[in-house]
Design a protein around this motif. Structure first.
Motif, short mmCIF file in Angstrom:
data_model
loop_
_atom_site.label_atom_id
_atom_site.label_comp_id
_atom_site.label_asym_id
_atom_site.label_seq_id
_atom_site.Cartn_x
_atom_site.Cartn_y
_atom_site.Cartn_z
N GLY A 129 0.84 -1.22 0.00
CA GLY A 129 0.00 0.00 0.00
C GLY A 129 0.87 1.25 0.00
O GLY A 129 0.61 2.21 -0.73
N ALA A 130 1.91 1.23 0.84
CA ALA A 130 2.80 2.41 0.93
C ALA A 130 3.52 2.65 -0.40
O ALA A 130 3.76 3.79 -0.79
N TYR A 179 -4.22 7.49 3.37
CA TYR A 179 -4.89 7.51 4.67
C TYR A 179 -5.53 6.17 5.01
O TYR A 179 -5.91 5.92 6.16
N ILE A 188 -3.99 3.20 4.69
CA ILE A 188 -3.00 2.16 4.98
C ILE A 188 -3.07 1.68 6.44
O ILE A 188 -3.26 0.50 6.71
N LEU A 189 -2.92 2.62 7.39
CA LEU A 189 -2.91 2.20 8.81
C LEU A 189 -4.25 1.62 9.26
O LEU A 189 -4.28 0.54 9.87
N PHE A 200 -4.58 -2.32 10.60
CA PHE A 200 -5.08 -2.73 11.92
C PHE A 200 -6.43 -3.46 11.80
O PHE A 200 -6.73 -4.34 12.59
#
Lengths: 184, 102
Positions: free
Chosen positions: B44-45, B55, B57-58, B62
C-alpha cells in the motif's frame, strides 16, 4: 515464552513508530515555481516534524506579486497538517504584504475556486486584501490585492504542497501561468 | 523510487517479521492475517505513489489484524482473542477518525 512474545510485540510496534517518525522527519525536496519574472528570494524551514519548508518568490515592481510554495512531508493530505501549514503560510504571506507595500491590511474571504496547479486539481480559497496605507495616498498603488491559497498532495514524492499567491490587479494575467509553473 | 516511500513502506516490515517469526500452530490463523496485513501495508505504501489513498493504509492494516483476532475468537472462543480483536478494531477506527478530523 509468552512474556518474550509480548516484549517482542511491544518492541515491534515501537520500531514501526520510530520508522514513521523517521519518515515524517525526512527532509522534503522543496516544490518550486518556474514562472518568468518570479525570483526566488527566500527558502526557510517552517518545522522539522513533519518536515516543512517554504520558498518565497517575488515579481519585483512598485506593485510586487508574491508567491509562496510550501512543502510538507505527509503520506497524504491530513486536514490538521493542511490547516496548520496553511495558517502559517497565510501569516507569512500577510507579513510580506505589510512589509513590501508598507500597509496595514484587512483580509476578506470571497469564495472557493478550482485551480489546476501544475497538473493537480486544487481547491483554492480566494481572498481580497484591502490595503490601508500608512504613509498617505497610495499614488499609483492599488487599494486591493487578490490572495489565493490552496494545497494538493504530490503523491509521487509523498509531499503536500501549499501554494499562496498574492497579486495586484496589474498582474491578474499572471495567475494561470504562475499556477502552471508550480511543481513538486 | 523515492527514499521517503521506502521509509514509509519499511515501517510494516517489523510487523511482518514478528508474525513470521512467531508463527505457531496454535495461532496460525492470526499469524496468517498478520503476515497479510504486513504485506498490505508494505505494498500500500509503495502504490501511494501511483494514486492509492495513503490515509487507508494504517486503518486497513489494523483492521486486518482485528479480523484475524475475530476469526481466531470464533474458532477458539478465548477471551484474549476477543480483547485483541476489540483493541485492533478500536485502533483502526480511531486512526481513521484522527486522519479525517485532525
Amino acid at each position: 515464552m509468552n512474556r518474550k512474545k509480548v516484549a517482542s510485540a511491544v518492541m515491534v510496534y515501537l520500531i514501526a513508530a520510530g520508522i514513521y517518525l523517521a519518515f515524517f522527519s525526512y527532509p522534503v525536496a522543496p516544490a518550486h515555481a518556474s514562472a518568468d519574472s518570479y525570483v526566488l528570494q527566500k527558502e526557510e524551514r517552517i518545522y522539522s516534524t513533519p518536515y516543512a519548508i517554504y520558498r518565497l518568490y517575488v515579481r519585483e515592481s512598485s506593485q510586487p506579486a508574491i508567491l509562496i510554495v510550501a512543502t510538507v512531508r505527509t503520506p497524504f493530505l491530513p486536514s490538521k497538517t493542511y490547516s496548520r501549514t496553511m495558517g502559517m503560510v497565510q501569516d507569512i504571506m500577510e507579513r510580506e504584504v505589510k512589509e513590501r507595500y508598507g500597509v496595514d491590511i484587512d483580509v476578506v474571504f470571497k469564495k472557493e475556486i478550482n485551480v489546476d496547479i501544475g497538473g493537480h486539481d486544487t481547491v483554492m480559497q480566494d481572498y481580497d486584501i484591502h490595503l490601508k496605507y500608512l504613509n498617505g495616498l497610495p499614488g499609483i498603488r492599488p487599494d486591493t490585492l487578490k490572495m489565493d491559497i490552496g494545497a494538493y498532495f504530490c503523491q509521487e514524492r509523498y509531499e503536500s504542497v501549499i501554494v499562496a499567491y498574492v497579486y495586484p490587479p496589474l498582474y491578474t494575467g499572471d495567475f494561470d501561468r504562475v499556477m502552471q509553473s508550480v511543481s513538486c | 523510487m523515492d527514499i521517503a516511500a521506502l521509509i514509509f513502506a519499511s515501517a510494516s516490515l517489523p510487523i511482518l517479521a514478528f508474525h513470521a517469526v512467531w508463527y505457531r500452530e496454535e495461532r496460525a490463523l492470526e499469524s496468517v492475517y498478520g503476515i497479510f496485513s504486513g504485506i498490505f501495508a508494505f505494498s500500500g505504501a509503495i502504490v501511494v505513489t501511483y494514486g492509492f489513498p495513503g490515509y487507508l493504509i494504517l486503518p486497513v492494516t489494523f483492521g486486518i489484524l482485528g479480523l484475524g483476532s475475530i476469526h481466531a475468537y470464533l474458532r477458539e472462543k478465548k477471551a484474549g482473542r476477543a480483547l485483541k480483536a476489540v483493541t485492533f478494531i478500536a485502533v483502526s477506527v480511531g486512526v481513521l477518525l484522527m486522519e479525517v478530523f485532525l
